[in-house]
Design an enzyme around this catalytic site. Sequence first.
Site, PDB file in Angstrom:
ATOM      1  N   LYS A  50       1.660  -7.997  63.421  1.00 33.05           N
ATOM      2  CA  LYS A  50       1.813  -7.553  62.189  1.00 33.05           C
ATOM      3  C   LYS A  50       3.150  -6.426  62.442  1.00 33.05           C
ATOM      4  O   LYS A  50       3.112  -5.925  63.493  1.00 33.05           O
ATOM      5  CB  LYS A  50       0.683  -6.881  61.741  1.00 33.05           C
ATOM      6  CG  LYS A  50      -0.556  -7.556  61.202  1.00 33.05           C
ATOM      7  CD  LYS A  50      -1.616  -6.644  60.688  1.00 33.05           C
ATOM      8  CE  LYS A  50      -2.862  -7.542  60.511  1.00 33.05           C
ATOM      9  NZ  LYS A  50      -2.655  -8.390  59.252  1.00 33.05           N
TER      10      LYS A  50
ATOM     11  N   ASP B  63      -6.826  -4.581  63.870  1.00 34.03           N
ATOM     12  CA  ASP B  63      -6.116  -5.869  63.914  1.00 34.03           C
ATOM     13  C   ASP B  63      -4.566  -5.754  63.881  1.00 34.03           C
ATOM     14  O   ASP B  63      -4.126  -5.260  62.997  1.00 34.03           O
ATOM     15  CB  ASP B  63      -6.644  -6.671  62.440  1.00 34.03           C
ATOM     16  CG  ASP B  63      -5.839  -8.359  62.449  1.00 34.03           C
ATOM     17  OD1 ASP B  63      -5.378  -8.731  63.639  1.00 34.03           O
ATOM     18  OD2 ASP B  63      -5.854  -8.530  61.339  1.00 34.03           O
TER      19      ASP B  63
ATOM     20  N   ARG C  59     -11.594 -15.502  60.083  1.00 33.13           N
ATOM     21  CA  ARG C  59     -12.273 -16.778  60.014  1.00 33.13           C
ATOM     22  C   ARG C  59     -13.031 -17.272  61.200  1.00 33.13           C
ATOM     23  O   ARG C  59     -14.045 -17.918  61.150  1.00 33.13           O
ATOM     24  CB  ARG C  59     -11.456 -17.882  59.076  1.00 33.13           C
ATOM     25  CG  ARG C  59     -10.248 -18.153  60.230  1.00 33.13           C
ATOM     26  CD  ARG C  59      -9.167 -18.844  59.187  1.00 33.13           C
ATOM     27  NE  ARG C  59      -8.419 -17.787  58.152  1.00 33.13           N
ATOM     28  CZ  ARG C  59      -7.456 -18.045  57.437  1.00 33.13           C
ATOM     29  NH1 ARG C  59      -7.093 -19.292  57.368  1.00 33.13           N
ATOM     30  NH2 ARG C  59      -6.776 -16.941  56.770  1.00 33.13           N
TER      31      ARG C  59
ATOM     32  N   ASP D 276     -10.341  -3.378  58.855  1.00 29.75           N
ATOM     33  CA  ASP D 276     -10.530  -4.909  58.710  1.00 29.75           C
ATOM     34  C   ASP D 276     -12.068  -5.165  59.201  1.00 29.75           C
ATOM     35  O   ASP D 276     -12.298  -6.200  59.311  1.00 29.75           O
ATOM     36  CB  ASP D 276      -9.572  -5.441  59.760  1.00 29.75           C
ATOM     37  CG  ASP D 276      -9.246  -6.830  59.303  1.00 29.75           C
ATOM     38  OD1 ASP D 276      -9.261  -7.256  58.163  1.00 29.75           O
ATOM     39  OD2 ASP D 276      -8.748  -7.516  60.354  1.00 29.75           O
TER      40      ASP D 276
END
Length: 424
Positions: free
Chosen positions: A202, A195, A276, A213
């Site tokens: 990030k 990720d 999500r 992740d």
Amino acid sequence: MSEVMKVILSEQPAPAHWGEANLSFDGTTATIHLVEDDQGRQVQGAARKLTAQGIRTVALEGDAWTPALQWQFAGGLQTAKLDAKIQWANSEEQLSAQWDSANWLRELVNMTPEDLSPEILADRVAEKLTELAPDRVKTKQWVGEALLTAGWVGIHGVGRGSERPPVLLELDYNPTGDANAEVEVALVGKGITFDSGGYSIKPSAGMVAMKCDMGGAATVAGALHLAISQGLNKRVKLYLCCAENLISGHAYKLGDVLNYKNGVSVEIVNTDAEGRLVLADGLMAANEAGAKRIIDAATLTGAAMVAVGDDYNALFGMHDGACQDALAAAADVEEGLWRLPLAKFHQGKCPSAFADTANSRAQKGGGFGGASNAAGFLSRFAGEPENGWLHFDLAACYSDSASGLWAEGATGVGMLTIAKLLKD
């Protein structure tokens, strides 16, 4: 092979010449000196001290070793290299099964992101569980553009920026012999094999551990592996939502809208709130299977870690009975689990002018109540299964750096709780 260190427990203080130490040595025997409170953490901390001294092979001896204390000791002794060897004091069959499943889980999570693409993750899980019960397991995968054709827009959207295609794995464990048997439980795991955060990129410090992740996928797969090895006799389906969240000319962007097959439209306001989005597909697949209970697990939010630290996983659900089952299971296996707030109104906490909802709020960490807001998003896709939906936000499944309790890397915390829920 290194010499075996015998390890025993004592409620007597260490001899005076050891000072206030809770660990003493006599030749090839180490004694852990316990006090009344929180003996599990004392035992685990002592194991870390043995690891620091290069001790990798131990024999636990004496009647004071309960299965729980042995397991916590094992957690402290193991490292990212998976090089610890333990002779159990008792309950060998149970503990050996847990050890095998946990080490497989750790191996998956600790793999480099180069070595563990979405397809490799799906293939390794399918192969491992099929090998365990070849006559009881069937698998199916949707890869790359096949996801879009099937309507799994979340996994496809998140993973389309990578040259290595995203995958949805469906694994059907059916020991009943009845092709029409009800699916008692569906497990859904977040399998983001790396990720970067996508265009909401990030910083390096926040990205360096992002091979973890896919910890949710590894946790539910490890739990199913353990439950099967211990004689699971009910039908369970496993859904792993696997993708790399990378930046390219094909990557999904802020302002995009994903239209899910259940009719919910989602505006992307943070490409780093990708977990999500992929879980939404897995939850809908679990509902399509008619699962009586749905359990998902994910390294989903930093907000959960702020709330419960790294000693607990966070639990969410709207079905009080199901949540009580989960908390009871965690207490039984002595894993940290804490229920955080989730209500229907949390579905509206990420508003959008362009879609039914956004995937987050355009604020650091998703704003106040970020973990509950993420769970509220998932609840739009979880349905209302007969025996409830449970969401595990895995704050405790990975240690970013070595501590007094854990080596750096995967911990496996959460696996025993979910395995217990499957067996019960």
